[in-house]
Design a protein around this motif. Structure first.
Motif, PDB file in Angstrom:
ATOM      1  N   UNK A   1      28.522 -19.383  40.471  1.00 45.08           N
ATOM      2  CA  UNK A   1      28.321 -18.075  41.081  1.00 45.08           C
ATOM      3  C   UNK A   1      28.861 -16.963  40.181  1.00 45.08           C
ATOM      4  N   UNK A   2      30.023 -17.190  39.540  1.00 47.07           N
ATOM      5  CA  UNK A   2      30.603 -16.128  38.709  1.00 47.07           C
ATOM      6  C   UNK A   2      29.770 -15.874  37.456  1.00 47.07           C
ATOM      7  N   UNK A   3      29.174 -16.918  36.892  1.00 47.91           N
ATOM      8  CA  UNK A   3      28.309 -16.723  35.718  1.00 47.91           C
ATOM      9  C   UNK A   3      27.101 -15.874  36.089  1.00 47.91           C
ATOM     10  N   UNK A   4      26.532 -16.126  37.261  1.00 40.65           N
ATOM     11  CA  UNK A   4      25.379 -15.349  37.701  1.00 40.65           C
ATOM     12  C   UNK A   4      25.794 -13.921  38.061  1.00 40.65           C
ATOM     13  N   UNK A   5      26.982 -13.764  38.664  1.00 47.85           N
ATOM     14  CA  UNK A   5      27.487 -12.426  38.952  1.00 47.85           C
ATOM     15  C   UNK A   5      27.601 -11.615  37.660  1.00 47.85           C
ATOM     16  N   UNK A   6      28.064 -12.247  36.583  1.00 50.06           N
ATOM     17  CA  UNK A   6      28.192 -11.546  35.300  1.00 50.06           C
ATOM     18  C   UNK A   6      26.841 -11.013  34.835  1.00 50.06           C
ATOM     19  N   UNK A   7      25.774 -11.778  35.051  1.00 51.64           N
ATOM     20  CA  UNK A   7      24.440 -11.305  34.675  1.00 51.64           C
ATOM     21  C   UNK A   7      24.038 -10.081  35.495  1.00 51.64           C
ATOM     22  N   UNK A   8      24.369 -10.085  36.785  1.00 48.07           N
ATOM     23  CA  UNK A   8      24.053  -8.940  37.644  1.00 48.07           C
ATOM     24  C   UNK A   8      24.830  -7.701  37.215  1.00 48.07           C
ATOM     25  N   UNK A   9      26.121  -7.887  36.889  1.00 44.09           N
ATOM     26  CA  UNK A   9      26.942  -6.748  36.470  1.00 44.09           C
ATOM     27  C   UNK A   9      26.459  -6.218  35.122  1.00 44.09           C
ATOM     28  N   UNK A  10      26.028  -7.108  34.229  1.00 44.60           N
ATOM     29  CA  UNK A  10      25.482  -6.675  32.941  1.00 44.60           C
ATOM     30  C   UNK A  10      24.287  -5.749  33.151  1.00 44.60           C
ATOM     31  N   UNK A  11      23.375  -6.149  34.013  1.00 41.89           N
ATOM     32  CA  UNK A  11      22.191  -5.327  34.273  1.00 41.89           C
ATOM     33  C   UNK A  11      22.567  -3.991  34.899  1.00 41.89           C
ATOM     34  N   UNK A  12      23.532  -4.016  35.822  1.00 42.81           N
ATOM     35  CA  UNK A  12      23.933  -2.775  36.495  1.00 42.81           C
ATOM     36  C   UNK A  12      24.634  -1.823  35.539  1.00 42.81           C
ATOM     37  N   UNK A  13      25.520  -2.353  34.704  1.00 41.41           N
ATOM     38  CA  UNK A  13      26.358  -1.519  33.845  1.00 41.41           C
ATOM     39  C   UNK A  13      25.675  -1.114  32.547  1.00 41.41           C
ATOM     40  N   UNK A  14      24.702  -1.905  32.095  1.00 34.20           N
ATOM     41  CA  UNK A  14      24.155  -1.679  30.764  1.00 34.20           C
ATOM     42  C   UNK A  14      25.168  -2.001  29.688  1.00 34.20           C
ATOM     43  N   UNK A  15      26.162  -2.787  30.024  1.00 32.25           N
ATOM     44  CA  UNK A  15      27.199  -3.240  29.107  1.00 32.25           C
ATOM     45  C   UNK A  15      27.394  -4.728  29.314  1.00 32.25           C
ATOM     46  N   UNK A  16      27.856  -5.428  28.284  1.00 26.53           N
ATOM     47  CA  UNK A  16      27.969  -6.881  28.351  1.00 26.53           C
ATOM     48  C   UNK A  16      29.057  -7.311  29.324  1.00 26.53           C
ATOM     49  N   UNK A  17      28.694  -8.114  30.309  1.00 27.97           N
ATOM     50  CA  UNK A  17      29.644  -8.747  31.215  1.00 27.97           C
ATOM     51  C   UNK A  17      29.466 -10.251  31.098  1.00 27.97           C
ATOM     52  N   UNK A  18      30.573 -10.982  31.079  1.00 24.79           N
ATOM     53  CA  UNK A  18      30.510 -12.437  30.955  1.00 24.79           C
ATOM     54  C   UNK A  18      31.789 -13.035  31.511  1.00 24.79           C
ATOM     55  N   UNK A  19      31.738 -14.324  31.837  1.00 24.34           N
ATOM     56  CA  UNK A  19      32.955 -15.027  32.220  1.00 24.34           C
ATOM     57  C   UNK A  19      33.932 -15.024  31.044  1.00 24.34           C
ATOM     58  N   UNK A  20      35.196 -14.779  31.352  1.00 24.49           N
ATOM     59  CA  UNK A  20      36.203 -14.819  30.309  1.00 24.49           C
ATOM     60  C   UNK A  20      36.385 -16.223  29.757  1.00 24.49           C
ATOM     61  N   UNK A  21      36.628 -16.318  28.452  1.00 20.91           N
ATOM     62  CA  UNK A  21      36.848 -17.597  27.778  1.00 20.91           C
ATOM     63  C   UNK A  21      38.304 -17.697  27.326  1.00 20.91           C
ATOM     64  N   UNK A  22      38.881 -18.873  27.456  1.00 18.00           N
ATOM     65  CA  UNK A  22      40.276 -19.055  27.074  1.00 18.00           C
ATOM     66  C   UNK A  22      40.466 -18.749  25.588  1.00 18.00           C
ATOM     67  N   UNK A  23      41.438 -17.874  25.285  1.00 21.58           N
ATOM     68  CA  UNK A  23      41.725 -17.490  23.906  1.00 21.58           C
ATOM     69  C   UNK A  23      40.909 -16.331  23.393  1.00 21.58           C
ATOM     70  N   UNK A  24      39.970 -15.850  24.181  1.00 18.78           N
ATOM     71  CA  UNK A  24      39.107 -14.741  23.762  1.00 18.78           C
ATOM     72  C   UNK A  24      39.891 -13.434  23.741  1.00 18.78           C
ATOM     73  N   UNK A  25      39.706 -12.633  22.701  1.00 19.40           N
ATOM     74  CA  UNK A  25      40.362 -11.331  22.596  1.00 19.40           C
ATOM     75  C   UNK A  25      39.539 -10.278  23.330  1.00 19.40           C
ATOM     76  N   UNK A  26      40.209  -9.438  24.108  1.00 15.75           N
ATOM     77  CA  UNK A  26      39.518  -8.359  24.818  1.00 15.75           C
ATOM     78  C   UNK A  26      38.960  -7.354  23.823  1.00 15.75           C
ATOM     79  N   UNK A  27      37.744  -6.887  24.110  1.00 22.73           N
ATOM     80  CA  UNK A  27      37.099  -5.871  23.277  1.00 22.73           C
ATOM     81  C   UNK A  27      36.683  -4.703  24.148  1.00 22.73           C
ATOM     82  N   UNK A  28      36.831  -3.502  23.618  1.00 22.83           N
ATOM     83  CA  UNK A  28      36.420  -2.300  24.351  1.00 22.83           C
ATOM     84  C   UNK A  28      34.920  -2.374  24.652  1.00 22.83           C
ATOM     85  N   UNK A  29      34.559  -1.861  25.815  1.00 22.86           N
ATOM     86  CA  UNK A  29      33.160  -1.835  26.198  1.00 22.86           C
ATOM     87  C   UNK A  29      32.652  -3.126  26.798  1.00 22.86           C
TER      88      UNK A  29
END
Length: 381
Positions: free
Chosen positions: A230-258
């Motif tokens: 459900x969270x992976x699909x939610x990320x796709x919905x938020x991406x479309x709404x925001x026009x910005x990349x949304x995705x499930x967080x990955x362990x060790x991933x560095x936060x990036x602006x935008x």
């Protein structure tokens, strides 16, 4: 065969929450009906095997809450949902679907059509349907959403029996007396952290449709109470709404602006400082506030790293998750905005945060985006 029960009766002792169960599985109808019948706060008013049969008896039994399976013969839940809401405007609907990508897709579609919440169903064929966790989630959602229907209709709920144990996670928190507000931070916002639950998917897509163009210089982290898939699909919905990349967080991933990072279902999403970078750490620790992912652990680490530069948003949701973590952010000098009761599907999480005196402001959902944009506009350099 459909089964229905008599229309509502009034009582000086208050009103039970009237519940209709619509599911093509005899097993599911039976066990959910038994759970509801064992609690005097609920009145089971009908069970049906498809949407068409339920619609035919809807006006007579007058349910407050409908538990609606999405995969049914003759008339499925997605077809029945808008018809139920058109016929009974004061009825709230919880949709139920399988724990699969198809189930997640249909559930999120149902939310856009007016369902108040969703229930991912464990696999009954594997003997996992009647789990304590699923029973607790179902009963809490029916109780919280049903109480809101009763309040809106001016009907007092039945008082619990003297021996009943309080169900803090199930009941929306109501502030007593004036809400004490914290001051907003005067520092620049360097990160937005969002917590949400019941009604959250709808609120998040509406909010980020407004905020999307304004987050290019900061990252956003979100914990929404949802299972895996459900969270992976939610990320796709938020991406479309925001026009910005949304995705499930990955362990060790560095936060990036935008970028927008969503806690994956079944894991807590924490933040960790690594020199100039902030990293995501996923935890498989125990549930917090009965939730995994939970908002409080994420807010705790946001406060440790971002302090007065953190902005937390506590949106619609059942229970009190996020209230304690919001207090830690506020104590560290950050700002906290909570969604108001009128625009929340359930005013549990935001109500608990406001009641604890941990909010800088209580705003309707449509005002939160403009407020955040104004705060981001004052960033320096």
């Amino acid at each position: 065969m459909p089964q229905s029960i008599s229309p509502p009766a009034t009582s000086a002792l208050g009103s039970a929450i009237r519940v209709m169960v619509v599911d093509d599985s005899v097993f599911v109808r039976g066990i959910v009906s038994r759970w509801l019948s064992e609690d005097p706060a609920f009145e089971l008013v009908g069970t049906f095997s498809n949407g068409k049969a339920a619609l035919g008896d809807l006006d007579r039994v007058q349910p407050d809450v409908v538990i609606l399976d999405l995969e049914m013969p003759e008339m499925d839940g997605l077809t029945a949902l808008p018809l139920i809401l058109k016929q009974r405007r004061n009825t709230t609907v919880i949709v139920a679907s399988a724990l699969s990508r198809r189930g997640a897709e249909v559930s999120l579609k149902a939310l856009t059509l007016g369902a108040a919440d969703y229930l991912p169903k464990p696999d009954a064929t594997k003997g996992t349907f009647a789990t304590d966790d699923f029973k607790r989630e179902l009963m809490e959602k029916v109780r919280s959403l049903g109480l809101k229907v009763l309040r809106q209709a001016g009907r007092a709920p039945l008082a619990p029996p003297p021996t009943a144990q309080p169900q803090a996670a199930a009941l929306p928190s109501q502030p007593r007396g004036p809400i004490r507000l914290r001051p907003y931070s005067v520092s620049d916002v360097s990160l937005i952290a969002v917590g949400s639950s019941t009604g959250g998917p709808q609120a998040l897509t509406r909010l980020f449709a407004v905020l999307g163009p304004y987050i290019d210089r900061i990252p956003v982290v979100i914990t929404q109470h949802m299972p895996p898939t459900f969270t992976a699909l939610l990320a796709e919905h938020v991406t479309r709404a925001a026009g910005r990349q949304a995705a499930e967080g990955q362990d060790g991933e560095a936060l990036r602006a935008g970028r927008i990072y969503i806690a994956p279902g079944g894991k807590h999403m924490l933040l960790e400082r690594d020199g100039p970078r902030t990293l995501i750490r996923l935890s498989d620790g125990p549930a917090v506030n009965f939730c995994k992912p939970a908002v409080d652990p994420m807010f705790d680490t946001v406060a440790q790293i971002y302090r007065r530069n953190a902005l937390a948003l506590v949106l619609t949701g059942m229970g009190s998750d996020g209230a304690r973590g919001a207090g830690i952010i506020a104590d560290a000098g950050g700002s906290v905005i909570v969604q108001d009761e009128e625009t929340s599907v359930v005013w549990g999480m935001p109500g608990a945060t406001a009641s604890a005196g941990n909010a800088s402001e209580v705003l309707p959902l449509q005002a939160i985006g403009p407020k955040v944009i104004a705060m981001l506009a004052r960033r320096r350099g």
